[in-house]
Scaffold this active site. Structure first.
Site, PDB file in Angstrom:
ATOM      1  N   LYS A 136      20.241  37.306  51.220  1.00  0.00           N
ATOM      2  CA  LYS A 136      21.584  36.726  50.640  1.00  0.00           C
ATOM      3  C   LYS A 136      21.894  37.264  49.432  1.00  0.00           C
ATOM      4  CE  LYS A 136      23.280  32.968  48.602  1.00  0.00           C
ATOM      5  NZ  LYS A 136      24.394  33.811  47.315  1.00  0.00           N
TER       6      LYS A 136
ATOM      7  N   GLY B  82      15.855  33.396  40.668  1.00  0.00           N
ATOM      8  CA  GLY B  82      16.934  32.961  40.317  1.00  0.00           C
ATOM      9  C   GLY B  82      16.458  31.747  39.236  1.00  0.00           C
TER      10      GLY B  82
ATOM     11  N   GLY C 248      15.123  26.998  42.226  1.00  0.00           N
ATOM     12  CA  GLY C 248      13.573  26.862  42.616  1.00  0.00           C
ATOM     13  C   GLY C 248      13.081  25.450  42.980  1.00  0.00           C
TER      14      GLY C 248
ATOM     15  N   CYS D 261      15.142  38.154  33.617  1.00  0.00           N
ATOM     16  CA  CYS D 261      14.250  36.982  33.404  1.00  0.00           C
ATOM     17  C   CYS D 261      12.990  36.965  32.506  1.00  0.00           C
ATOM     18  CB  CYS D 261      13.770  36.627  34.811  1.00  0.00           C
ATOM     19  SG  CYS D 261      13.130  38.157  35.584  1.00  0.00           S
TER      20      CYS D 261
HETATM   21  P1  NDP Z   1      20.929  30.747  40.565  1.00  0.00           P
HETATM   22  O1  NDP Z   1      19.506  30.185  40.656  1.00  0.00           O
HETATM   23  O2  NDP Z   1      21.976  29.491  40.734  1.00  0.00           O
HETATM   24  O3  NDP Z   1      21.436  31.712  41.598  1.00  0.00           O
HETATM   25  C1  NDP Z   1      20.208  32.651  42.192  1.00  0.00           C
HETATM   26  C2  NDP Z   1      20.452  32.749  43.743  1.00  0.00           C
HETATM   27  O4  NDP Z   1      20.338  31.301  44.344  1.00  0.00           O
HETATM   28  C3  NDP Z   1      21.977  33.147  43.891  1.00  0.00           C
HETATM   29  O5  NDP Z   1      22.037  33.896  45.069  1.00  0.00           O
HETATM   30  C4  NDP Z   1      22.578  31.940  44.206  1.00  0.00           C
HETATM   31  O6  NDP Z   1      23.701  31.903  45.075  1.00  0.00           O
HETATM   32  C5  NDP Z   1      21.520  31.076  45.269  1.00  0.00           C
HETATM   33  N1  NDP Z   1      21.631  29.417  45.203  1.00  0.00           N
HETATM   34  C6  NDP Z   1      22.190  28.822  44.331  1.00  0.00           C
HETATM   35  N2  NDP Z   1      22.236  27.476  44.654  1.00  0.00           N
HETATM   36  C7  NDP Z   1      21.448  27.538  45.777  1.00  0.00           C
HETATM   37  C8  NDP Z   1      20.630  26.478  46.517  1.00  0.00           C
HETATM   38  N3  NDP Z   1      20.842  25.143  46.481  1.00  0.00           N
HETATM   39  N4  NDP Z   1      19.734  26.902  47.411  1.00  0.00           N
HETATM   40  C9  NDP Z   1      19.592  28.339  47.605  1.00  0.00           C
HETATM   41  N5  NDP Z   1      20.181  29.174  47.100  1.00  0.00           N
HETATM   42  C10 NDP Z   1      20.923  29.023  46.039  1.00  0.00           C
HETATM   43  O7  NDP Z   1      21.284  31.091  39.378  1.00  0.00           O
HETATM   44  P2  NDP Z   1      22.661  31.466  38.566  1.00  0.00           P
HETATM   45  O8  NDP Z   1      23.284  32.526  39.036  1.00  0.00           O
HETATM   46  O9  NDP Z   1      23.653  30.078  38.723  1.00  0.00           O
HETATM   47  O10 NDP Z   1      22.233  31.523  37.089  1.00  0.00           O
HETATM   48  C11 NDP Z   1      21.969  30.395  36.416  1.00  0.00           C
HETATM   49  C12 NDP Z   1      20.940  30.745  35.470  1.00  0.00           C
HETATM   50  O11 NDP Z   1      19.757  30.927  36.217  1.00  0.00           O
HETATM   51  C13 NDP Z   1      20.870  31.723  34.515  1.00  0.00           C
HETATM   52  O12 NDP Z   1      21.764  31.401  33.256  1.00  0.00           O
HETATM   53  C14 NDP Z   1      19.648  32.121  34.380  1.00  0.00           C
HETATM   54  O13 NDP Z   1      19.286  31.453  33.134  1.00  0.00           O
HETATM   55  C15 NDP Z   1      18.812  31.881  35.497  1.00  0.00           C
HETATM   56  N6  NDP Z   1      18.604  32.928  36.383  1.00  0.00           N
HETATM   57  C16 NDP Z   1      17.514  33.453  36.298  1.00  0.00           C
HETATM   58  C17 NDP Z   1      17.169  34.553  37.078  1.00  0.00           C
HETATM   59  C18 NDP Z   1      15.766  35.218  37.179  1.00  0.00           C
HETATM   60  O14 NDP Z   1      15.647  36.269  37.466  1.00  0.00           O
HETATM   61  N7  NDP Z   1      14.835  34.695  36.679  1.00  0.00           N
HETATM   62  C19 NDP Z   1      18.097  35.525  37.935  1.00  0.00           C
HETATM   63  C20 NDP Z   1      19.484  34.811  37.667  1.00  0.00           C
HETATM   64  C21 NDP Z   1      19.512  33.507  37.016  1.00  0.00           C
HETATM   65  P3  NDP Z   1      25.241  32.001  44.493  1.00  0.00           P
HETATM   66  O15 NDP Z   1      25.196  33.334  43.466  1.00  0.00           O
HETATM   67  O16 NDP Z   1      25.974  32.203  45.417  1.00  0.00           O
HETATM   68  O17 NDP Z   1      25.372  30.843  43.525  1.00  0.00           O
END
Ligand code: NDP
Length: 504
Positions: free
Chosen positions: A210, A262, A267, A318
């Site tokens: 996804k 993410g 997580g 990240c």
């Molecule tokens: P998320 O953790 O929400 O998103 C990462 C992925 O997980 C996206 O594909 C998201 O879908 C999906 N997702 C969201 N909720 C769920 C769930 N309950 N179960 C399974 N999958 C899910 O990150 P955000 O995009 O909201 O970013 C928020 C913060 O996270 C950022 O400000 C940053 O601090 C951090 N982040 C860290 C990253 C890293 O590489 N470590 C990468 C991105 C964000 P969808 O996009 O449709 O919401």
């Protein structure tokens, strides 16, 4: 109304009229100008609508959402929003493909398909780079020279391993896992897809992946490449949607492994959901890396490392070096050079080849960055931003750093995921280690010193999954990447990355 206005502070944060409070800090602007150099979009094909890619075909669904260009807020395409039922379809297709084709063909044949994907990506590299920049806001020079070449390198690297797994794990019995569910973020869409799909396929698994809500386009381009490469139907299924789509993948009982990149928050949700099941999982979560500069470091190179560490991809990284730990004796020199360097960064059109700082990925992320920066000002830290004009449309944030930062300030502890650096100081290596480790995260760090023995001492004591010495943000498919503590667990890349996709 900004936080400062609400509190009777007149300066507007991050606006074009900003920085009256910064004037005293203003350093000389480098005196050169660039002619505009926009990358051509003529050859780019973005469909007006993208359906789900399930079982090798475009599959319609009931709901669609828009993806916009964050640099100008223009709509790029309509994207399918996969329901739980669509996730079931994708997982069933992956399971059938695992049983009937992918687990039956020889590892050498698997390798050929993965090599083919890499080669077609090479042919389409420019198109992929432009679309990545349009959908995500990142400067074209980064998508062209980092995202896409590295994504291709991951496919080549793992294609090479597909028929050599027994040499990776000599004397051990192992097998593939089955259907793997993969969920990726918006900061490096195609690259994160490559990190996950390539090792999964090399090990004989099938995939449901996804994309993130704001950056689905390059994954649907990858779907076209996978079709062109003749990969058997259902081996890779690409879907889009929001958090509930991701949750449906996690909770599907036929999914035997979850690979997630993410936020730490999501997580933790995933860990709760799979507790009590036998699903394998890897989590690559947030970070708040220390970039440690000793007084004996090559200062000019270290300043480049600071800039690359935090302003690369607008700080949406990240492993970004978001906490600068600089030895007290060189603080003033480093700050002076950093201000000069910030004044030379060009913010604007992501498709202009001169651009260093592109657009913030989404309105939501811009709000998050703004809120945290306002908290830094409110808590008494000193902000520095160069004077640069922000485009009138789109989501933008000036490259920013804070001095007078205490470890207890929010900006020093929370992941901002934007172009914002917190500067702290230290006197001794012991203090640097204590401060570097004073975080719930443990993903990455940087160490700058002329002295090899000091570097070795530091890397053995700082608790981070990846530590760069006299460089920053360097990636290679052969190097494992992953974190400790709340940065997650499991490794992606290298032989370690293969292990995560096999049952022993
Ligand atoms: P998320 O953790 O929400 O998103 C990462 C992925 O997980 C996206 O594909 C998201 O879908 C999906 N997702 C969201 N909720 C769920 C769930 N309950 N179960 C399974 N999958 C899910 O990150 P955000 O995009 O909201 O970013 C928020 C913060 O996270 C950022 O400000 C940053 O601090 C951090 N982040 C860290 C990253 C890293 O590489 N470590 C990468 C991105 C964000 P969808 O996009 O449709 O919401």
């Amino acid at each position: 109304m900004t936080f400062r206005e609400k509190n009777g502070i007149s300066t507007k944060l991050n606006g074009n009229s900003a920085a009256s409070h910064q004037r005293s800090l203003k350093s000389k602007k480098p005196g050169w100008e660039y002619a505009e150099s926009p990358e051509s979009k003529d050859h780019i094909i973005i469909n007006s609508k993208y359906d789900l890619f399930i079982n090798g075909k475009a599959v319609k669904t009931g709901k669609y959402f828009s993806t916009v260009n964050p640099a100008n807020e223009e709509k790029l395409s309509e994207i399918a929003y996969a329901s739980a039922g669509d996730v079931d379809k994708a997982v069933n297709a992956a399971e059938k493909a695992y049983r009937n084709s992918w687990s039956r063909i020889s590892p050498k044949e698997r390798a050929k398909y993965i090599f083919r994907i890499a080669r077609i990506m090479q042919e389409k590299a420019r198109e992929l780079a432009v679309i990545e920049s349009m959908d995500g806001g990142k400067p074209i020079k980064e998508s062209k020279s980092v995202d896409i070449p590295l994504a291709i390198a991951f496919f080549f690297y793992y294609a090479g391993w597909a028929d050599k797994l027994k040499f990776a794990f000599p004397g051990r019995q192992f097998s593939s896992i089955g259907v793997v569910g993969q969920i990726i973020p918006w900061n490096f869409p195609l690259l994160m897809a490559a990190w996950k799909i390539a090792p999964a396929l090399a090990c004989g698994n099938t995939v449901v992946i996804k994309s993130a809500e704001t950056t689905p386009l390059t994954l649907y381009k990858l779907a076209e490449i996978i079709q062109e490469a003749g990969v058997p139907d259902g081996v890779v299924n690409i879907i889009s949607g929001a958090g509930d789509t991701g949750a449906a993948i996690v909770n599907n009982p036929k999914v035997k492994k979850i690979a997630f990149t993410g936020s730490t928050e999501v997580g933790k949700l995933i860990m709760r959901s799979i507790a009590g099941t036998d699903k394998k999982v890897t989590l690559e979560l947030g970070g708040k890396a220390a970039n440690i500069i000793f007084e004996d470091a090559p200062i000019d190179q270290a300043v480049e490392g600071i800039v690359n560490g935090i302003y690369f991809n607008q700080g949406h990284v990240c492993c970004a070096g978001s906490r600068l730990l600089v030895q007290e004796s060189i603080k003033n020199t480093v700050i002076k050079k950093l201000k000069y360097r910030l004044n030379s960064l060009r913010l604007g059109d992501p498709l202009d080849k001169n651009t260093d700082i592109g657009a913030i990925n989404s309105r939501q992320q811009l709000d998050k960055i703004t809120e945290l920066v306002e908290s830094g000002i409110e808590e008494g830290c000193t902000i520095y931003q160069p004077e640069c004009k922000l485009p009138s449309k789109g989501y933008w944030f000036k490259p920013t750093f804070f001095t007078n930062v205490a470890q207890s300030n929010r900006i020093a502890g929370e992941e901002i995921f934007g172009p914002v650096l917190s500067v702290l100081t230290f006197r001794t290596p012991k203090e640097a280690i204590e401060k570097a480790d004073n975080t719930q995260y443990g993903l990455s760090a940087g160490i700058w010193s002329d002295k090899g023995s000091k570097i070795f001492k530091m890397v053995n004591q700082v608790k981070a999954g990846v530590i760069w010495a006299n460089t920053y943000n360097k990636f290679n498919p052969a190097s494992p990447f992953g974190g400790y503590k709340e940065s997650g667990f499991g490794r992606e890349g290298g032989i370690q990355g293969l292990k995560e996709y096999l049952k022993f």
